[in-house]
Design a protein around this motif. Structure first.
Motif, PDB file in Angstrom:
ATOM      1  N   ALA A 200     -36.349   4.635  18.184  1.00 28.08           N
ATOM      2  CA  ALA A 200     -34.872   4.637  18.145  1.00 28.08           C
ATOM      3  C   ALA A 200     -34.414   5.930  17.457  1.00 28.08           C
ATOM      4  O   ALA A 200     -33.892   5.896  16.334  1.00 28.08           O
ATOM      5  N   PRO A 201     -34.619   7.067  18.149  1.00 25.71           N
ATOM      6  CA  PRO A 201     -34.373   8.363  17.492  1.00 25.71           C
ATOM      7  C   PRO A 201     -32.979   8.951  17.745  1.00 25.71           C
ATOM      8  O   PRO A 201     -32.748  10.119  17.434  1.00 25.71           O
ATOM      9  N   ASP A 202     -32.042   8.149  18.307  1.00 26.09           N
ATOM     10  CA  ASP A 202     -30.740   8.689  18.728  1.00 26.09           C
ATOM     11  C   ASP A 202     -29.959   9.396  17.618  1.00 26.09           C
ATOM     12  O   ASP A 202     -29.201  10.326  17.898  1.00 26.09           O
ATOM     13  N   ALA A 203     -30.127   8.931  16.394  1.00 25.96           N
ATOM     14  CA  ALA A 203     -29.332   9.496  15.288  1.00 25.96           C
ATOM     15  C   ALA A 203     -29.535  11.001  15.141  1.00 25.96           C
ATOM     16  O   ALA A 203     -28.663  11.699  14.619  1.00 25.96           O
ATOM     17  N   ALA A 204     -30.670  11.496  15.632  1.00 24.31           N
ATOM     18  CA  ALA A 204     -30.958  12.937  15.481  1.00 24.31           C
ATOM     19  C   ALA A 204     -30.038  13.795  16.347  1.00 24.31           C
ATOM     20  O   ALA A 204     -29.890  14.994  16.100  1.00 24.31           O
ATOM     21  N   LYS A 205     -29.396  13.170  17.376  1.00 29.45           N
ATOM     22  CA  LYS A 205     -28.564  13.970  18.296  1.00 29.45           C
ATOM     23  C   LYS A 205     -27.283  14.447  17.613  1.00 29.45           C
ATOM     24  O   LYS A 205     -26.972  15.633  17.649  1.00 29.45           O
ATOM     25  N   THR A 206     -26.526  13.537  17.040  1.00 30.37           N
ATOM     26  CA  THR A 206     -25.208  13.899  16.487  1.00 30.37           C
ATOM     27  C   THR A 206     -25.038  13.498  15.025  1.00 30.37           C
ATOM     28  O   THR A 206     -24.613  14.297  14.195  1.00 30.37           O
ATOM     29  N   PHE A 257     -42.257  10.460  10.198  1.00 28.31           N
ATOM     30  CA  PHE A 257     -41.329  10.830  11.274  1.00 28.31           C
ATOM     31  C   PHE A 257     -39.895  10.823  10.720  1.00 28.31           C
ATOM     32  O   PHE A 257     -39.132  11.773  10.928  1.00 28.31           O
ATOM     33  N   ALA A 258     -39.535   9.764  10.009  1.00 32.37           N
ATOM     34  CA  ALA A 258     -38.150   9.637   9.516  1.00 32.37           C
ATOM     35  C   ALA A 258     -37.805  10.725   8.503  1.00 32.37           C
ATOM     36  O   ALA A 258     -36.761  11.366   8.595  1.00 32.37           O
ATOM     37  N   ILE A 259     -38.684  10.958   7.553  1.00 37.49           N
ATOM     38  CA  ILE A 259     -38.337  11.919   6.487  1.00 37.49           C
ATOM     39  C   ILE A 259     -38.483  13.360   6.946  1.00 37.49           C
ATOM     40  O   ILE A 259     -38.066  14.273   6.234  1.00 37.49           O
ATOM     41  N   SER A 260     -39.061  13.573   8.126  1.00 36.48           N
ATOM     42  CA  SER A 260     -39.198  14.949   8.612  1.00 36.48           C
ATOM     43  C   SER A 260     -37.873  15.506   9.106  1.00 36.48           C
ATOM     44  O   SER A 260     -37.750  16.717   9.297  1.00 36.48           O
ATOM     45  N   HIS A 261     -36.875  14.643   9.336  1.00 36.72           N
ATOM     46  CA  HIS A 261     -35.549  15.177   9.660  1.00 36.72           C
ATOM     47  C   HIS A 261     -34.897  15.647   8.356  1.00 36.72           C
ATOM     48  O   HIS A 261     -34.795  14.874   7.397  1.00 36.72           O
ATOM     49  N   PRO A 262     -34.442  16.902   8.308  1.00 36.68           N
ATOM     50  CA  PRO A 262     -33.941  17.446   7.031  1.00 36.68           C
ATOM     51  C   PRO A 262     -32.682  16.781   6.495  1.00 36.68           C
ATOM     52  O   PRO A 262     -32.377  16.921   5.310  1.00 36.68           O
ATOM     53  N   LEU A 285     -45.878  12.516   0.721  1.00 41.00           N
ATOM     54  CA  LEU A 285     -46.516  13.774   0.305  1.00 41.00           C
ATOM     55  C   LEU A 285     -46.450  14.778   1.446  1.00 41.00           C
ATOM     56  O   LEU A 285     -46.493  14.405   2.613  1.00 41.00           O
ATOM     57  N   ALA A 286     -46.314  16.053   1.095  1.00 38.17           N
ATOM     58  CA  ALA A 286     -46.327  17.106   2.114  1.00 38.17           C
ATOM     59  C   ALA A 286     -47.697  17.142   2.797  1.00 38.17           C
ATOM     60  O   ALA A 286     -48.681  16.661   2.220  1.00 38.17           O
ATOM     61  N   PRO A 287     -47.786  17.682   4.029  1.00 43.02           N
ATOM     62  CA  PRO A 287     -46.718  18.332   4.784  1.00 43.02           C
ATOM     63  C   PRO A 287     -45.909  17.325   5.613  1.00 43.02           C
ATOM     64  O   PRO A 287     -46.349  16.199   5.836  1.00 43.02           O
ATOM     65  N   LEU A 288     -44.739  17.770   6.065  1.00 43.47           N
ATOM     66  CA  LEU A 288     -43.940  16.959   6.986  1.00 43.47           C
ATOM     67  C   LEU A 288     -44.376  17.260   8.418  1.00 43.47           C
ATOM     68  O   LEU A 288     -45.190  18.155   8.653  1.00 43.47           O
ATOM     69  N   LEU A 289     -43.829  16.513   9.371  1.00 40.01           N
ATOM     70  CA  LEU A 289     -44.199  16.716  10.778  1.00 40.01           C
ATOM     71  C   LEU A 289     -43.446  17.906  11.373  1.00 40.01           C
ATOM     72  O   LEU A 289     -42.271  18.125  11.075  1.00 40.01           O
ATOM     73  N   SER A 290     -44.134  18.623  12.243  1.00 36.80           N
ATOM     74  CA  SER A 290     -43.469  19.715  12.964  1.00 36.80           C
ATOM     75  C   SER A 290     -42.551  19.114  14.027  1.00 36.80           C
ATOM     76  O   SER A 290     -42.667  17.925  14.378  1.00 36.80           O
ATOM     77  N   GLU A 291     -41.685  19.954  14.585  1.00 35.60           N
ATOM     78  CA  GLU A 291     -40.794  19.507  15.669  1.00 35.60           C
ATOM     79  C   GLU A 291     -41.628  18.993  16.852  1.00 35.60           C
ATOM     80  O   GLU A 291     -41.317  17.957  17.449  1.00 35.60           O
ATOM     81  N   ALA A 292     -42.725  19.709  17.173  1.00 33.23           N
ATOM     82  CA  ALA A 292     -43.567  19.305  18.312  1.00 33.23           C
ATOM     83  C   ALA A 292     -44.206  17.938  18.053  1.00 33.23           C
ATOM     84  O   ALA A 292     -44.298  17.100  18.969  1.00 33.23           O
ATOM     85  N   GLN A 293     -44.632  17.691  16.834  1.00 34.57           N
ATOM     86  CA  GLN A 293     -45.242  16.394  16.500  1.00 34.57           C
ATOM     87  C   GLN A 293     -44.203  15.277  16.594  1.00 34.57           C
ATOM     88  O   GLN A 293     -44.485  14.185  17.114  1.00 34.57           O
ATOM     89  N   GLN A 294     -42.988  15.541  16.117  1.00 30.03           N
ATOM     90  CA  GLN A 294     -41.916  14.532  16.207  1.00 30.03           C
ATOM     91  C   GLN A 294     -41.610  14.211  17.672  1.00 30.03           C
ATOM     92  O   GLN A 294     -41.458  13.046  18.045  1.00 30.03           O
ATOM     93  N   GLN A 295     -41.543  15.241  18.495  1.00 32.37           N
ATOM     94  CA  GLN A 295     -41.226  15.020  19.920  1.00 32.37           C
ATOM     95  C   GLN A 295     -42.346  14.256  20.626  1.00 32.37           C
ATOM     96  O   GLN A 295     -42.093  13.417  21.498  1.00 32.37           O
TER      97      GLN A 295
END
Ligand SMILES: NC(=O)c1ccc[n+]([C@@H]2O[C@H](COP(=O)([O-])OP(=O)(O)OC[C@H]3O[C@@H](n4cnc5c(N)ncnc54)[C@H](OP(=O)(O)O)[C@@H]3O)[C@@H](O)[C@H]2O)c1
Length: 302
Positions: A200-206, A257-262, A285-295
């Motif tokens: 349910a990743p819609d929140a990342a759009k707007t 995944f959730a905390i990787s959004h800034p 703990l670091a590291p966070l996920l890259s954009e490619a990993q999130q997608q």
């Protein structure tokens, strides 16, 4: 408790984070933190929820497990705990646990108003303080936008009286996010709480970018889709890149995944099990996920 390996990993993480000190900071023993835009106060990215998991009988075996859950949570650097007066007594259980463990001062208490009239909200608030065994809370949220036009001004009144340090609104479904977005656009808020997960990743759009721009802190609920995501990954191995992201379980994957959004301040997963609590803290703990990993995760769970 964290083992030596975690401490070593944290040391390595510190080196990584020196590159971006404006975004991340450390809280002992190594959890990443994010700042509340309204104040600059830092909160650990991993928090806890109480819905379901804290709806237990005082003194029962599950209650004793929750004592261990909170011990692990606070010793592991956790701070934010979310509850509500309409979680079947979970707030009273939380209040009792905090008092018995002497954890009130370590805890950032987030609770809610869930009422339909001024009189009901006032009565509920009095009960909330009693249940939580405190005279003030850190964050007071309007639950699921219920009667929010009347209850948000009441929450602000309580903030002006020093009864809560921050105010916010919550929802738990993607279908509620248009309304949340509208309110964020026109009302000054310290926090919102919404659902955000691999399925349910819609929140990342707007909504999440809007909160980032407007300086609104964000709590994330239902990162495990209320536990349903675990059934979906039963017998499925973690992606091949999990280890390089410091991930050894699906729970850590979903939380990271959730905390990787800034724009996300803190994720509030619920559990009544100490072993799961320890596992969840490792996601902070670091590291966070890259954009490619999130997608890749969004594609896998679409
Ligand atoms: N409208 C609102 O304001 C709103 C709505 C929903 C939620 N919330 C808040 O957000 C918090 C989190 O949401 P949520 O509780 O709905 O959902 P969630 O955190 O997505 O899922 C919690 C469920 O996952 C299970 N779980 C945790 N770790 C697990 C693991 N490793 N393997 C298998 N199952 C696992 C837990 O069971 P165990 O206890 O057995 O571990 C619990 O039943 C709530 O507690 C509440 O504080 C607010």
């Amino acid at each position: 408790m964290y083992g030596r390996r975690d401490v070593l990993r944290t040391g390595a993480a510190l080196g990584l984070m020196a590159a971006s000190p404006w975004l991340y900071a450390e809280s002992a023993p190594g959890l990443l933190t994010r700042k509340i835009p309204a104040s600059g106060e830092a909160l650990p990215v991993i928090g806890a929820g109480t819905s379901g998991s804290f709806e237990v009988e005082p003194g029962s075996a599950q209650y004793q497990q929750l004592q261990q859950v909170l011990k692990a949570f606070f010793e592991g650097g956790g701070k934010v705990i979310d509850t509500s007066p309409n979680y079947g007594g979970a707030d009273a259980i939380l209040g009792q646990l905090l008092e018995e463990g002497r954890w009130h001062r370590q805890c950032f208490i987030a609770t809610k108003i869930a009422a339909d009239s001024a009189a009901a909200a006032q009565e509920q608030w009095a009960g909330t303080l009693k249940s939580l065994r405190t005279d003030k809370v850190d964050l007071l949220q309007i639950h699921n936008l219920r009667d929010w036009q009347r209850q948000l001004p009441y929450a602000r009144e309580l903030k002006a009286q020093g009864k809560t340090r921050y105010v916010g609104i919550t929802h738990y479904l993607a279908s509620g996010q248009d309304d949340v977005t509208e309110i964020v656009r026109k009302e000054p808020l310290d926090f919102i709480q919404i659902n955000y997960s691999v399925n349910a990743p819609d929140a990342a759009k707007t909504l999440l970018p809007l909160c980032h721009d407007k300086g609104v802190a964000v709590l994330i609920n239902r990162t495990f889709d209320d536990g349903r995501l675990f059934a979906k990954v039963k017998d499925q191995p973690l992606p091949g890149w999990a280890a390089e992201a410091g991930i050894s379980s699906w729970a850590q994957m979903f939380l990271k995944f959730a905390i990787s959004h800034p724009a996300v301040t803190t994720v509030i997963p619920a559990t009544g099990r100490p072993d799961r609590q320890l596992d969840q803290l490792k996601a902070g703990l670091a590291p966070l996920l890259s954009e490619a990993q999130q997608q890749a995760l969004i594609r896998q769970f679409a």
